[in-house]
Design an enzyme around this catalytic site. Structure first.
Site, PDB file in Angstrom:
ATOM      1  N   LYS A  60     -61.238 -59.968 -10.090  1.00 53.94           N
ATOM      2  CA  LYS A  60     -60.131 -59.733 -11.026  1.00 53.94           C
ATOM      3  C   LYS A  60     -59.421 -58.422 -10.690  1.00 53.94           C
ATOM      4  O   LYS A  60     -59.998 -57.346 -10.805  1.00 53.94           O
ATOM      5  CB  LYS A  60     -60.625 -59.648 -12.475  1.00 53.94           C
ATOM      6  CG  LYS A  60     -59.434 -59.668 -13.442  1.00 53.94           C
ATOM      7  CD  LYS A  60     -59.705 -59.142 -14.802  1.00 53.94           C
ATOM      8  CE  LYS A  60     -59.468 -57.675 -14.969  1.00 53.94           C
ATOM      9  NZ  LYS A  60     -58.051 -57.243 -14.918  1.00 53.94           N
ATOM     10  N   CYS A  79     -59.896 -41.604  -7.652  1.00 54.20           N
ATOM     11  CA  CYS A  79     -61.136 -41.208  -8.337  1.00 54.20           C
ATOM     12  C   CYS A  79     -61.763 -39.981  -7.688  1.00 54.20           C
ATOM     13  O   CYS A  79     -62.396 -39.186  -8.364  1.00 54.20           O
ATOM     14  CB  CYS A  79     -62.119 -42.373  -8.364  1.00 54.20           C
ATOM     15  SG  CYS A  79     -62.267 -43.174  -6.781  1.00 54.20           S
TER      16      CYS A  79
HETATM   17  P1  TAP Z   1     -60.217 -49.509 -16.621  1.00 56.41           P
HETATM   18  O1  TAP Z   1     -59.890 -49.990 -17.957  1.00 56.41           O
HETATM   19  O2  TAP Z   1     -61.612 -49.092 -16.342  1.00 56.41           O
HETATM   20  O3  TAP Z   1     -59.763 -50.648 -15.582  1.00 56.41           O
HETATM   21  C1  TAP Z   1     -60.455 -51.072 -14.436  1.00 56.41           C
HETATM   22  C2  TAP Z   1     -60.541 -52.589 -14.368  1.00 56.41           C
HETATM   23  O4  TAP Z   1     -61.426 -53.075 -15.380  1.00 56.41           O
HETATM   24  C3  TAP Z   1     -59.219 -53.296 -14.614  1.00 56.41           C
HETATM   25  O5  TAP Z   1     -59.169 -54.467 -13.828  1.00 56.41           O
HETATM   26  C4  TAP Z   1     -59.337 -53.635 -16.091  1.00 56.41           C
HETATM   27  O6  TAP Z   1     -58.463 -54.645 -16.509  1.00 56.41           O
HETATM   28  C5  TAP Z   1     -60.772 -54.061 -16.178  1.00 56.41           C
HETATM   29  N1  TAP Z   1     -61.358 -54.017 -17.519  1.00 56.41           N
HETATM   30  C6  TAP Z   1     -60.913 -53.376 -18.636  1.00 56.41           C
HETATM   31  N2  TAP Z   1     -61.762 -53.575 -19.654  1.00 56.41           N
HETATM   32  C7  TAP Z   1     -62.772 -54.348 -19.192  1.00 56.41           C
HETATM   33  C8  TAP Z   1     -63.970 -54.894 -19.765  1.00 56.41           C
HETATM   34  N3  TAP Z   1     -64.299 -54.645 -21.028  1.00 56.41           N
HETATM   35  N4  TAP Z   1     -64.789 -55.644 -19.000  1.00 56.41           N
HETATM   36  C9  TAP Z   1     -64.479 -55.867 -17.701  1.00 56.41           C
HETATM   37  N5  TAP Z   1     -63.366 -55.401 -17.106  1.00 56.41           N
HETATM   38  C10 TAP Z   1     -62.519 -54.639 -17.836  1.00 56.41           C
HETATM   39  O7  TAP Z   1     -59.269 -48.321 -16.240  1.00 56.41           O
HETATM   40  P2  TAP Z   1     -57.763 -48.136 -16.746  1.00 56.41           P
HETATM   41  O8  TAP Z   1     -57.607 -48.439 -18.205  1.00 56.41           O
HETATM   42  O9  TAP Z   1     -56.904 -48.863 -15.830  1.00 56.41           O
HETATM   43  O10 TAP Z   1     -57.581 -46.572 -16.574  1.00 56.41           O
HETATM   44  C11 TAP Z   1     -58.072 -45.684 -17.584  1.00 56.41           C
HETATM   45  C12 TAP Z   1     -58.633 -44.432 -16.967  1.00 56.41           C
HETATM   46  O11 TAP Z   1     -59.697 -44.780 -16.090  1.00 56.41           O
HETATM   47  C13 TAP Z   1     -57.656 -43.698 -16.076  1.00 56.41           C
HETATM   48  O12 TAP Z   1     -56.870 -42.816 -16.781  1.00 56.41           O
HETATM   49  C14 TAP Z   1     -58.567 -43.012 -15.123  1.00 56.41           C
HETATM   50  O13 TAP Z   1     -59.006 -41.792 -15.655  1.00 56.41           O
HETATM   51  C15 TAP Z   1     -59.725 -43.937 -14.984  1.00 56.41           C
HETATM   52  N6  TAP Z   1     -59.665 -44.781 -13.772  1.00 56.41           N
HETATM   53  C16 TAP Z   1     -60.527 -44.494 -12.803  1.00 56.41           C
HETATM   54  C17 TAP Z   1     -60.504 -45.237 -11.652  1.00 56.41           C
HETATM   55  C18 TAP Z   1     -61.451 -44.940 -10.580  1.00 56.41           C
HETATM   56  S1  TAP Z   1     -61.182 -45.547  -9.137  1.00 56.41           S
HETATM   57  N7  TAP Z   1     -62.486 -44.212 -10.790  1.00 56.41           N
HETATM   58  C19 TAP Z   1     -59.598 -46.277 -11.491  1.00 56.41           C
HETATM   59  C20 TAP Z   1     -58.730 -46.576 -12.527  1.00 56.41           C
HETATM   60  C21 TAP Z   1     -58.792 -45.801 -13.660  1.00 56.41           C
HETATM   61  P3  TAP Z   1     -56.981 -54.183 -16.982  1.00 56.41           P
HETATM   62  O14 TAP Z   1     -56.263 -53.856 -15.741  1.00 56.41           O
HETATM   63  O15 TAP Z   1     -56.382 -55.318 -17.619  1.00 56.41           O
HETATM   64  O16 TAP Z   1     -57.164 -53.016 -17.903  1.00 56.41           O
END
Ligand code: TAP
Length: 478
Positions: free
Chosen positions: A182, A290
């Site tokens: 996903k 990250c």
């Molecule tokens: P997340 O919510 O963690 O998104 C990562 C992935 O998980 C996306 O595909 C997301 O779908 C999915 N997801 C969300 N809720 C889930 C659940 N309950 N069960 C399984 N999968 C789920 O990150 P975000 O909201 O995009 O970003 C929020 C913060 O996370 C950022 O501000 C940043 O600090 C941090 N972040 C860190 C990283 C790395 S590489 N460490 C990457 C992204 C973000 P959706 O796309 O639909 O939300």
């Protein structure tokens, strides 16, 4: 510095953007039964395409297809045959690299020179590298006759959509697993183009399945009882939730979560090179990284000089159209992420740190944040502790190497760190003392498929890349 908007319609024309996209299940594109959502360009807010949402029932279909493919085709296939498909995929990615780079920059907002020169080449390298392992798994550290786990459920974030896909899919397939992946809701398009590449490579149906949607789709996937392995990259909060849901099952889990890396500059470092490393460490991909070097630790005696050179260099960064080859700073990936960056930066002001932003013109549409540094930051400040995931650098100082180590390790995270010094012995001693999965010396944000990558503490567990990345897709021998 004046911002010149330079749209590049000719590069955009090489992408065959469809008005709507389905899910990729069992080798075919099918409509999802959830509520379709729109993927927009973060640089202009225009709608790029409508994308299917996978409901729980769609996720089940994808997992069933992956199970069938695992049992009937991919699991029993000799490694050298699997390798042929992976090499083919790697070659097609290289051949279609311009198209992939343009679509990645359109959907994600990152500068084309990054997607073209960094992301897509690494995606292709990842598939080439793991293709080479497919018939040599006996050397992967899981005993003489290593067995795949089965069906892998993989959830990835929006910051490196295709690169994260490659980090997940290439080792899983090389080891003989099948996958359901996903992508993030804001960046689904290149994963769907990758699905087309799987068709072009004649990959057997069901070996790779792509289910698009939001968090609920991800949750349905990781909680599905017929998934044997969960691999997640994203926020620590969602990672914790997934770890809880997997606890008590026999699913294997790897988590790659957040970071708050220290980039440590000693007085003896080549300062111009260090300044380039500081800029690349935090402003590469708008800081949506990250392992970004989001905390700069500068030795006190060179603080003024480093700050002066850093500001001068930041003044030359060009913010604007991601498809313009001269752009250094692209768009923030979403309105939500922009709001989070603004909120934490305002907290920095309120807590007494001093903000300085590179002078640049911000376009009227889209999501943008000027490259910014905060000085006068203390370890207690939230901007020194929390992941901002944007182009915002917190600057702290130190006097002795011991103080640098103490400050660098004073974080709940442990993903990466950087050290800038001419002294080889100091590099070795710092690398030993820094509690980080990756320590870069006189460079930053360098990735290579042969190197394991992963964190300590709240940055997650398990390693991706290299031989270590394979082990997490193979059964342990009793
Ligand atoms: P997340 O919510 O963690 O998104 C990562 C992935 O998980 C996306 O595909 C997301 O779908 C999915 N997801 C969300 N809720 C889930 C659940 N309950 N069960 C399984 N999968 C789920 O990150 P975000 O909201 O995009 O970003 C929020 C913060 O996370 C950022 O501000 C940043 O600090 C941090 N972040 C860190 C990283 C790395 S590489 N460490 C990457 C992204 C973000 P959706 O796309 O639909 O939300």
């Amino acid at each position: 510095m004046a911002f010149e908007y330079a749209p590049a319609p000719e590069s955009r024309a090489i992408v065959d953007l469809k008005s709507s996209y389905g899910l990729f299940i069992d080798g075919e594109f099918v409509d999802g039964t959830g509520t379709p959502f729109k993927s927009i360009s973060p640089a202009s807010e225009e709608v790029l395409a409508e994308v299917s949402e996978a409901s729980e029932a769609d996720v089940t279909k994808a997992v069933q297809a992956a199970r069938r493919a695992f049992e009937k085709v991919w699991g029993p296939m000799p490694g050298r045959e699997r390798a042929k498909y992976l090499y083919r995929i790697a070659r097609i990615i290289a051949e279609r690299s311009r198209e992939l780079a343009v679509l990645e920059s359109l959907d994600n907002g990152k500068p084309i020179k990054e997607s073209r020169d960094v992301d897509i080449p690494l995606v292709s390298q990842w598939f080439f590298y793991y293709a080479g392992w497919a018939d040599k798994l006996g050397y992967a550290g899981r005993g003489p006759d290593p067995q795949p786990l089965g069906v892998a459920g993989q959830v990835i974030p929006w910051n490196f959509p295709l690169m994260m896909l490659a980090w997940k899919i290439a080792p899983a397939l090389a080891a003989g697993n099948t996958v359901v992946l996903k992508p993030a809701e804001t960046t689904p398009l290149t994963a769907l183009l990758f699905a087309e590449i799987c068709q072009q490579a004649d990959l057997p149906p069901g070996v790779v399945n792509i289910v698009t949607g939001a968090g609920a789709t991800g949750q349905a996937l990781v909680e599905h009882p017929d998934v044997d392995k969960v691999a997640f990259t994203g926020s620590t909060a969602v990672g914790r939730q997934i770890a809880r849901s997997v606890a008590g099952t026999d699913k294997k889990l790897t988590l790659e979560l957040g970071g708050k890396a220290a980039n440590i500059v000693f007085a003896d470092a080549p300062l111009d090179q260090a300044v380039e490393g500081i800029v690349g460490g935090i402003f590469f991909n708008q800081g949506h990284v990250c392992c970004a070097g989001s905390r700069l630790l500068v030795q006190e005696s060179v603080y003024d000089e480093v700050l002066e050179r850093l500001k001068r260099r930041m003044g030359t960064l060009r913010l604007g159209d991601p498809l313009d080859k001269n752009t250094d700073i692209g768009a923030i990936n979403s309105a939500e992420q922009l709001a989070r960056i603004r909120e934490l930066s305002d907290v920095g002001d309120a807590e007494g740190a001093e903000r300085w932003s590179a002078p640049c013109e911000i376009p009227d549409h889209g999501f943008w944040f000027a490259p910014t540094i905060f000085t006068g930051v203390t370890q207690a400040h939230r901007i020194a502790r929390e992941e901002i995931f944007g182009p915002v650098l917190s600057v702290l100082t130190f006097r002795t190497p011991a103080e640098a180590v103490e400050k660098a390790n004073n974080t709940p995270y442990g993903l990466s760190a950087g050290v800038w010094t001419e002294k080889g012995s100091r590099i070795l001693s710092m690398a030993e003392q820094l509690r980080a999965g990756v320590v870069w010396a006189n460079t930053f944000n360098k990735f290579d498929p042969t190197s394991p990558f992963g964190g300590y503490k709240e940055s997650g567990y398990g390693r991706e890349g290299g031989r270590h990345g394979l082990a997490s897709y193979l059964k342990e021998h009793a």
